[in-house]
Design a protein around this motif. Sequence first.
Motif, PDB file in Angstrom:
ATOM      1  N   VAL A 143       0.913  -1.234   0.102  1.00 40.07           N
ATOM      2  CA  VAL A 143      -0.322  -0.250   0.130  1.00 40.07           C
ATOM      3  C   VAL A 143       0.462   1.129   0.023  1.00 40.07           C
ATOM      4  O   VAL A 143       1.937   1.112   0.708  1.00 40.07           O
ATOM      5  CB  VAL A 143      -1.000   0.439   1.026  1.00 40.07           C
ATOM      6  CG1 VAL A 143      -2.165  -1.340   1.076  1.00 40.07           C
ATOM      7  CG2 VAL A 143       0.029  -0.030   2.683  1.00 40.07           C
ATOM      8  N   LEU A 146      -4.984   4.944   7.750  1.00 42.57           N
ATOM      9  CA  LEU A 146      -5.181   3.740   8.034  1.00 42.57           C
ATOM     10  C   LEU A 146      -4.543   4.165   9.621  1.00 42.57           C
ATOM     11  O   LEU A 146      -5.357   3.908  10.404  1.00 42.57           O
ATOM     12  CB  LEU A 146      -4.984   2.635   7.931  1.00 42.57           C
ATOM     13  CG  LEU A 146      -5.281   1.834   7.087  1.00 42.57           C
ATOM     14  CD1 LEU A 146      -3.969   1.105   6.374  1.00 42.57           C
ATOM     15  CD2 LEU A 146      -6.146   1.700   6.726  1.00 42.57           C
ATOM     16  N   GLU A 172      -7.002   6.641  10.926  1.00 42.11           N
ATOM     17  CA  GLU A 172      -8.729   5.904  11.008  1.00 42.11           C
ATOM     18  C   GLU A 172      -8.613   5.018  12.284  1.00 42.11           C
ATOM     19  O   GLU A 172      -9.364   5.103  13.339  1.00 42.11           O
ATOM     20  CB  GLU A 172      -8.733   5.102  10.306  1.00 42.11           C
ATOM     21  CG  GLU A 172     -10.199   4.593  10.389  1.00 42.11           C
ATOM     22  CD  GLU A 172     -11.635   5.536  10.465  1.00 42.11           C
ATOM     23  OE1 GLU A 172     -12.786   4.973  11.095  1.00 42.11           O
ATOM     24  OE2 GLU A 172     -11.056   6.717  10.195  1.00 42.11           O
ATOM     25  N   ARG A 217      -3.881  -0.929  13.430  1.00 41.35           N
ATOM     26  CA  ARG A 217      -3.831  -0.851  11.765  1.00 41.35           C
ATOM     27  C   ARG A 217      -5.092  -1.759  11.273  1.00 41.35           C
ATOM     28  O   ARG A 217      -5.153  -1.851  10.690  1.00 41.35           O
ATOM     29  CB  ARG A 217      -2.288  -0.361  10.719  1.00 41.35           C
ATOM     30  CG  ARG A 217      -2.480  -0.187   9.779  1.00 41.35           C
ATOM     31  CD  ARG A 217      -1.173   0.181   9.200  1.00 41.35           C
ATOM     32  NE  ARG A 217      -0.571   1.294   9.891  1.00 41.35           N
ATOM     33  CZ  ARG A 217       0.921   1.352   9.821  1.00 41.35           C
ATOM     34  NH1 ARG A 217       1.810   0.098   9.281  1.00 41.35           N
ATOM     35  NH2 ARG A 217       1.782   2.110  10.576  1.00 41.35           N
ATOM     36  N   THR A 218      -3.804  -2.721  11.792  1.00 37.31           N
ATOM     37  CA  THR A 218      -4.947  -4.470  11.164  1.00 37.31           C
ATOM     38  C   THR A 218      -6.239  -4.324  11.517  1.00 37.31           C
ATOM     39  O   THR A 218      -7.131  -4.715  10.728  1.00 37.31           O
ATOM     40  CB  THR A 218      -4.583  -5.583  11.777  1.00 37.31           C
ATOM     41  OG1 THR A 218      -2.668  -5.327  10.960  1.00 37.31           O
ATOM     42  CG2 THR A 218      -4.894  -6.624  10.966  1.00 37.31           C
ATOM     43  N   VAL A 230      -7.810  -1.739  10.317  1.00 38.94           N
ATOM     44  CA  VAL A 230      -8.627  -2.621   8.775  1.00 38.94           C
ATOM     45  C   VAL A 230      -9.650  -3.655   8.203  1.00 38.94           C
ATOM     46  O   VAL A 230     -10.570  -3.430   7.640  1.00 38.94           O
ATOM     47  CB  VAL A 230      -7.209  -3.311   7.812  1.00 38.94           C
ATOM     48  CG1 VAL A 230      -7.300  -4.096   6.417  1.00 38.94           C
ATOM     49  CG2 VAL A 230      -6.033  -2.203   7.671  1.00 38.94           C
ATOM     50  N   LYS A 231      -9.887  -4.383   9.034  1.00 39.18           N
ATOM     51  CA  LYS A 231     -10.583  -4.913   9.461  1.00 39.18           C
ATOM     52  C   LYS A 231     -12.230  -4.411  10.070  1.00 39.18           C
ATOM     53  O   LYS A 231     -13.162  -4.930   9.393  1.00 39.18           O
ATOM     54  CB  LYS A 231     -10.770  -6.139  10.730  1.00 39.18           C
ATOM     55  CG  LYS A 231      -9.225  -7.157  10.508  1.00 39.18           C
ATOM     56  CD  LYS A 231      -8.927  -8.318  11.697  1.00 39.18           C
ATOM     57  CE  LYS A 231      -8.164  -8.738  11.169  1.00 39.18           C
ATOM     58  NZ  LYS A 231      -7.621  -9.737  13.170  1.00 39.18           N
ATOM     59  N   ILE A 257     -13.120  -1.625   8.776  1.00 39.88           N
ATOM     60  CA  ILE A 257     -12.713  -1.066   7.268  1.00 39.88           C
ATOM     61  C   ILE A 257     -13.651  -1.809   6.532  1.00 39.88           C
ATOM     62  O   ILE A 257     -14.965  -1.352   5.890  1.00 39.88           O
ATOM     63  CB  ILE A 257     -12.079   0.573   7.577  1.00 39.88           C
ATOM     64  CG1 ILE A 257     -11.489   1.255   8.208  1.00 39.88           C
ATOM     65  CG2 ILE A 257     -12.190   1.157   5.976  1.00 39.88           C
ATOM     66  CD1 ILE A 257     -10.514   1.328   7.705  1.00 39.88           C
ATOM     67  N   LEU A 258     -13.358  -2.934   6.976  1.00 40.21           N
ATOM     68  CA  LEU A 258     -14.135  -3.535   5.317  1.00 40.21           C
ATOM     69  C   LEU A 258     -15.250  -4.631   6.302  1.00 40.21           C
ATOM     70  O   LEU A 258     -16.319  -4.593   5.419  1.00 40.21           O
ATOM     71  CB  LEU A 258     -12.691  -4.947   5.537  1.00 40.21           C
ATOM     72  CG  LEU A 258     -12.177  -4.332   4.890  1.00 40.21           C
ATOM     73  CD1 LEU A 258     -11.363  -6.298   4.443  1.00 40.21           C
ATOM     74  CD2 LEU A 258     -12.567  -4.388   3.218  1.00 40.21           C
TER      75      LEU A 258
END
Length: 84
Positions: free
Chosen positions: A37, A45, A48, A65-66, A69-70, A72-73
């Motif tokens: 990315v 990220l 967020e 951060r991980t 991402v979870k 957000i998805l």
Amino acid sequence: MLETENSQRHRRSAKLPDVGRPRIRPLDETAALSFKVSPELIRALDAEAVRLTAERGPGASKVSRTEAVKVILARWLDSQAKRQ
């Protein structure tokens, strides 16, 4: 002069047996995603993750951060499902 036979000439390559895991995993199996990315996306990220941590309130664990991402998805998939 001695004539030497090329030892590779008559050899056939042996087919190696399939090893490792299949590329497509079963739906019930956890998988790791890995992709490159841009630095801008990393910064977004991280921002967020800070916002999500603030949403949790004081004393709550920091959002990674991980995990961001979870979240957000999951939110995006939920909004897509509601559209259909």
